[in-house]
Design a protein around this motif. Structure first.
Motif, PDB file in Angstrom:
ATOM      1  N   HIS A  75       0.855  -1.186   0.000  1.00 17.37           N
ATOM      2  CA  HIS A  75       0.000   0.000   0.000  1.00 17.37           C
ATOM      3  C   HIS A  75       0.893   1.239   0.000  1.00 17.37           C
ATOM      4  O   HIS A  75       1.867   1.299   0.745  1.00 17.37           O
ATOM      5  CB  HIS A  75      -0.868   0.068   1.261  1.00 17.37           C
ATOM      6  N   ALA A  76       0.547   2.216  -0.809  1.00 15.21           N
ATOM      7  CA  ALA A  76       1.240   3.499  -0.764  1.00 15.21           C
ATOM      8  C   ALA A  76       0.805   4.225   0.505  1.00 15.21           C
ATOM      9  O   ALA A  76      -0.316   4.035   0.990  1.00 15.21           O
ATOM     10  CB  ALA A  76       0.907   4.344  -1.992  1.00 15.21           C
ATOM     11  N   GLU A  77       1.678   5.019   1.044  1.00 17.82           N
ATOM     12  CA  GLU A  77       1.362   5.789   2.252  1.00 17.82           C
ATOM     13  C   GLU A  77       0.114   6.653   2.035  1.00 17.82           C
ATOM     14  O   GLU A  77      -0.642   6.900   2.971  1.00 17.82           O
ATOM     15  CB  GLU A  77       2.566   6.651   2.618  1.00 17.82           C
ATOM     16  N   ARG A  78      -0.107   7.059   0.800  1.00 23.91           N
ATOM     17  CA  ARG A  78      -1.276   7.879   0.467  1.00 23.91           C
ATOM     18  C   ARG A  78      -2.570   7.082   0.475  1.00 23.91           C
ATOM     19  O   ARG A  78      -3.639   7.633   0.279  1.00 23.91           O
ATOM     20  CB  ARG A  78      -1.085   8.526  -0.904  1.00 23.91           C
ATOM     21  N   GLY A  79      -2.473   5.750   0.646  1.00 21.31           N
ATOM     22  CA  GLY A  79      -3.668   4.923   0.768  1.00 21.31           C
ATOM     23  C   GLY A  79      -3.946   3.993  -0.395  1.00 21.31           C
ATOM     24  O   GLY A  79      -4.772   3.101  -0.282  1.00 21.31           O
ATOM     25  N   ASN A  80      -3.297   4.157  -1.522  1.00 24.00           N
ATOM     26  CA  ASN A  80      -3.562   3.309  -2.688  1.00 24.00           C
ATOM     27  C   ASN A  80      -3.073   1.886  -2.449  1.00 24.00           C
ATOM     28  O   ASN A  80      -1.959   1.679  -1.966  1.00 24.00           O
ATOM     29  CB  ASN A  80      -2.838   3.837  -3.933  1.00 24.00           C
ATOM     30  N   HIS A  81      -3.893   0.914  -2.815  1.00 27.16           N
ATOM     31  CA  HIS A  81      -3.464  -0.484  -2.800  1.00 27.16           C
ATOM     32  C   HIS A  81      -2.752  -0.742  -4.118  1.00 27.16           C
ATOM     33  O   HIS A  81      -3.345  -0.628  -5.188  1.00 27.16           O
ATOM     34  CB  HIS A  81      -4.675  -1.408  -2.644  1.00 27.16           C
TER      35      HIS A  81
END
Length: 159
Positions: A75-81
């Motif tokens: 997961h990116a820290e920005r929330g994207n899986h």
């Protein structure tokens, strides 16, 4: 401390906490799951295109359990899986007697930023869930190229 409980025969104490910083004496979030660079050194900082090895150690509570399926998600820290995979998709089940597994993320295709790794252990076919380590590991990718976004696509420009 968020909660304190015991198991059914009261021989184990479970203390749930909100973790701030590393729990391992070396500063890692956990001693049982960690990241390795291509030289086998523990680290949490990578560059695009590097290989990352995720190494996990676990203990089975049920001796009847022989093999499990391991899962990983990024997961990116920005929330994207960004990515998810299960060992059984690659015809690999983890031997519970050994109590460890590794997965190598080849040629890391992400750009600068922070990323979390989630790990899971469950039965073949996902019928029973044994462990879920949500966003247990954090790593950063440093990139000095002038690209934006999350994923590094190899591009070729022509004019």
């Amino acid at each position: 401390i968020k909660n304190i409980t015991t198991d059914c025969d009261r021989d184990t104490l479970l203390i749930q906490v909100e973790q701030k910083g590393g729990a391992c004496h070396l500063g890692y979030r956990t001693c049982f799951v960690y990241l390795l660079d291509k030289k086998g050194k523990k680290t949490s900082v990578f560059s695009p295109g590097e290989d990352i090895t995720v190494r996990a150690h676990f203990h089975r509570n049920d001796a009847r359990l022989k093999k499990v399926n391991a899962g990983i998600a990024i997961h990116a820290e920005r929330g994207n899986h960004l990515f998810g995979a299960r060992s059984e998709w690659y015809k690999v089940l983890v031997d519970c007697k050994k109590g460890k597994f590794e997965v190598v993320l080849k040629n890391l295709p992400v750009l600068s930023g922070g990323y979390f790794i989630t790990l899971a252990l469950d039965s073949e076919g996902d019928a029973e869930h044994y462990d879920w380590l949500d966003k247990r590991l954090y790593f950063t990718v440093n990139n000095d190229t002038p690209r934006v976004g999350t994923t590094n696509f190899v591009t070729e420009w022509k004019a």
